[in-house]
Write an enzyme that holds these catalytic residues in place. Structure first.
Site, PDB file in Angstrom:
ATOM      1  N   TYR A  53       0.854  -1.199   0.000  1.00  0.00           N
ATOM      2  CA  TYR A  53       0.000   0.000   0.000  1.00  0.00           C
ATOM      3  C   TYR A  53       0.877   1.231   0.000  1.00  0.00           C
ATOM      4  CZ  TYR A  53      -4.899  -0.834  -0.053  1.00  0.00           C
ATOM      5  OH  TYR A  53      -6.157  -1.113  -0.495  1.00  0.00           O
ATOM      6  N   GLU A  55      -0.549   4.768  -0.541  1.00  0.00           N
ATOM      7  CA  GLU A  55      -1.364   5.973  -0.778  1.00  0.00           C
ATOM      8  C   GLU A  55      -0.503   7.198  -0.534  1.00  0.00           C
ATOM      9  OE1 GLU A  55      -4.946   5.653   1.524  1.00  0.00           O
ATOM     10  OE2 GLU A  55      -5.712   4.028   0.259  1.00  0.00           O
ATOM     11  N   ASP A 199      -5.949  13.669 -25.280  1.00  0.00           N
ATOM     12  CA  ASP A 199      -5.884  12.253 -24.892  1.00  0.00           C
ATOM     13  C   ASP A 199      -5.124  11.532 -26.007  1.00  0.00           C
ATOM     14  OD1 ASP A 199      -6.292   9.546 -24.516  1.00  0.00           O
ATOM     15  OD2 ASP A 199      -8.368   9.763 -23.872  1.00  0.00           O
ATOM     16  N   THR A 225      -2.979   6.169 -22.148  1.00  0.00           N
ATOM     17  CA  THR A 225      -2.761   4.836 -21.615  1.00  0.00           C
ATOM     18  C   THR A 225      -1.292   4.512 -21.865  1.00  0.00           C
ATOM     19  OG1 THR A 225      -3.463   3.902 -23.719  1.00  0.00           O
ATOM     20  CG2 THR A 225      -5.101   3.976 -21.964  1.00  0.00           C
ATOM     21  N   LYS A 228      -0.688   0.838 -25.443  1.00  0.00           N
ATOM     22  CA  LYS A 228      -1.031   0.727 -26.873  1.00  0.00           C
ATOM     23  C   LYS A 228       0.261   0.879 -27.686  1.00  0.00           C
ATOM     24  CE  LYS A 228      -5.827   2.128 -26.226  1.00  0.00           C
ATOM     25  NZ  LYS A 228      -6.093   2.943 -25.032  1.00  0.00           N
ATOM     26  N   ARG A 234      -0.736  -2.359 -18.885  1.00  0.00           N
ATOM     27  CA  ARG A 234      -2.058  -1.714 -18.957  1.00  0.00           C
ATOM     28  C   ARG A 234      -2.144  -0.646 -17.863  1.00  0.00           C
ATOM     29  NH1 ARG A 234      -6.425  -2.969 -21.749  1.00  0.00           N
ATOM     30  NH2 ARG A 234      -5.002  -4.315 -22.909  1.00  0.00           N
TER      31      ARG A 234
HETATM   32  N1  DSN Z   1     -10.970   0.558 -26.023  1.00  0.00           N
HETATM   33  C1  DSN Z   1      -9.768   1.215 -26.483  1.00  0.00           C
HETATM   34  C2  DSN Z   1      -9.578   1.040 -27.933  1.00  0.00           C
HETATM   35  O1  DSN Z   1      -9.677  -0.088 -28.375  1.00  0.00           O
HETATM   36  O2  DSN Z   1      -9.297   1.975 -28.652  1.00  0.00           O
HETATM   37  C3  DSN Z   1      -9.787   2.585 -26.087  1.00  0.00           C
HETATM   38  O3  DSN Z   1      -9.913   2.649 -24.697  1.00  0.00           O
END
Ligand code: DSN
Length: 419
Positions: A53, A55, A199, A225, A228, A234
């Site tokens: 933990y 925080e 974003d 994120t 990707k 993730r």
């Molecule tokens: N669900 C993702 C995508 O496939 O683009 C975006 O969060």
């Protein structure tokens, strides 16, 4: 404590994981938002920091024993800042949606107006969709694409923003194959005196190496994120300026999250380190080259692509003139081991469960080191399958092509030694 390994302790979960390894190896992963995380990233997230933990933030925690998790969080923050040239980075958001939520809740009040790209035109759920917290906690309006060019219509964005005066404009998308002009968005936000959030979840890897213009230093807030094109674990991050540090830190914790996932933050640090290495530029260049070749081949075969091509890692096929829906196309390609997703196209007459579009991406194939030649082979097999989706001999041939490619470009070989 029972110290047996997963295989002995829980054969059911172990079996499912082994099957997933097999699936990822034996198929062509062409979902534009997916990738193969490196061995080091996967090792880093499977570690004992899951127990801890923490925080708070490094040096100011609400728990003892945080010396080593402080170390990895500092590494992750420093590397994220260096990678994106940002003054401030918060690496604690559990996901991209959490990163977006933290920004909204730090700077807006429930009921305020937010403005993002229409989900049906390529936007994201968390940019104001009525079925998401962003469209229920806040009022939302959306801009769309120009029906002719199928690109962002910046004049429409400006007109709408001037008329409705949102508190924040969101620039970013989940299914937009073209460059985003963050400076144009900034001009509009400045004109009406609202915040701009970019974003970059899909394009973060491209932004990191300069293959897509960066919103850092342009937008007030940049969210992403990490899994990707960035090819990490993730998770989510927020980048911004020093002046917003206190509000954003509080917005994430205690605002919307409790304990950060320290094992994931360790893996984020590793991924940012990998992205800072010279090979990452070559990888991202190949991602974009591969997408361009795939797009060119598909168009040469008579497929319509939304906006007539791509500038980034993804392609959106418009199937309207074809005798197949997005859903049928996804299923047919899935049967031969090509994993893609159906996707709405701008002004789609079909609903989101059927759609007239198919989204393809090259990040994962490029991690397997596939290049232009393989993109041509894959475009050919996509054409054959989509033009004759019920022909068993076409499907069998295509399955063989997929199998050959997967064997020639192996992935996760080290996992064989870990049975
Ligand atoms: N669900 C993702 C995508 O496939 O683009 C975006 O969060």
């Amino acid at each position: 404590m029972d110290e047996r390994g997963l295989q002995q302790l829980d054969p059911e979960v172990y079996g499912a994981i082994r099957s997933e390894i097999g699936r990822e190896r034996d198929s062509l992963v062409m979902i534009a938002s997916e990738n193969y995380a490196s061995r080091a990233v996967i090792e880093a997230q499977a570690n004992v920091m899951t127990n801890k933990y923490a925080e708070g933030y490094p040096g100011v925690r609400y728990y003892g024993g945080c010396d080593y998790v402080d170390e990895v969080e500092r590494l992750a923050v420093d590397r994220a800042r260096k990678l994106f040239g940002a003054k401030y980075a918060n690496v604690q958001p559990h996901s991209g949606s959490q990163a977006n939520m933290a920004v909204y809740l730090s700077f807006l009040k429930p009921g305020d107006l937010i403005m993002g790209m229409d989900l049906r035109h390529g936007g994201h759920l968390s940019h104001g969709s009525p079925v998401n917290f962003s469209g229920t906690v806040f009022n939302s309006i959306s801009y769309g694409l120009d029906p002719k060019t199928q690109r962002i219509d910046y004049d429409q964005v400006r007109d709408l923003a001037k008329k409705r005066k949102p508190r924040i404009i969101i620039a970013g998308a989940s299914a937009y194959p073209r460059l985003i002009d963050f400076h144009r968005f900034k001009e509009i936000a400045q004109e009406i005196g609202c915040y701009l959030m970019a974003d970059i979840a899909h394009i973060a890897g491209l932004v990191a190496v300069g293959l897509h213009p960066t919103p850092v230093g342009v937008a007030d807030f940049v969210t992403s994120t990490t899994h990707k094109t960035l090819r990490g674990p993730r998770g989510g991050i927020i980048l911004s300026e020093k002046k917003y540090e206190n509000k954003l830190d509080k917005g994430v914790f205690p605002g919307i999250q409790g304990g950060p996932l320290m094992h994931i933050i360790a893996a984020k640090a590793v991924a940012f380190g990998e992205a800072l290495s010279p090979g990452f530029l070559d990888y991202q260049k190949q991602v974009v080259t591969n997408a361009g070749v795939l797009a060119g081949e598909l168009m040469g075969s008579g497929f319509d692509l939304v906006s007539g091509g791509t500038d980034n890692h993804l392609i959106l096929i418009d199937l309207t003139r074809r005798k197949i829906t997005g859903q049928e196309a996804e299923t047919a390609l899935g049967r031969v081991g090509v994993v893609v997703n159906k996707n709405s196209i701008p002004f789609d007459k079909k609903g989101p469960k059927v759609t007239s579009g198919l989204r393809l991406g090259t990040p994962a194939l490029t991690t397997r080191e596939m290049k232009e030649k393989e993109m041509r082979i894959i475009a050919g097999l996509i054409k054959r399958v989509l033009e004759d989706p019920n022909n068993e001999s076409v499907l069998m041939d295509a399955r063989e092509v997929v199998s050959d490619l997967c064997q020639t470009f192996p992935i996760y070989q080290y996992l064989d030694k870990e049975r």
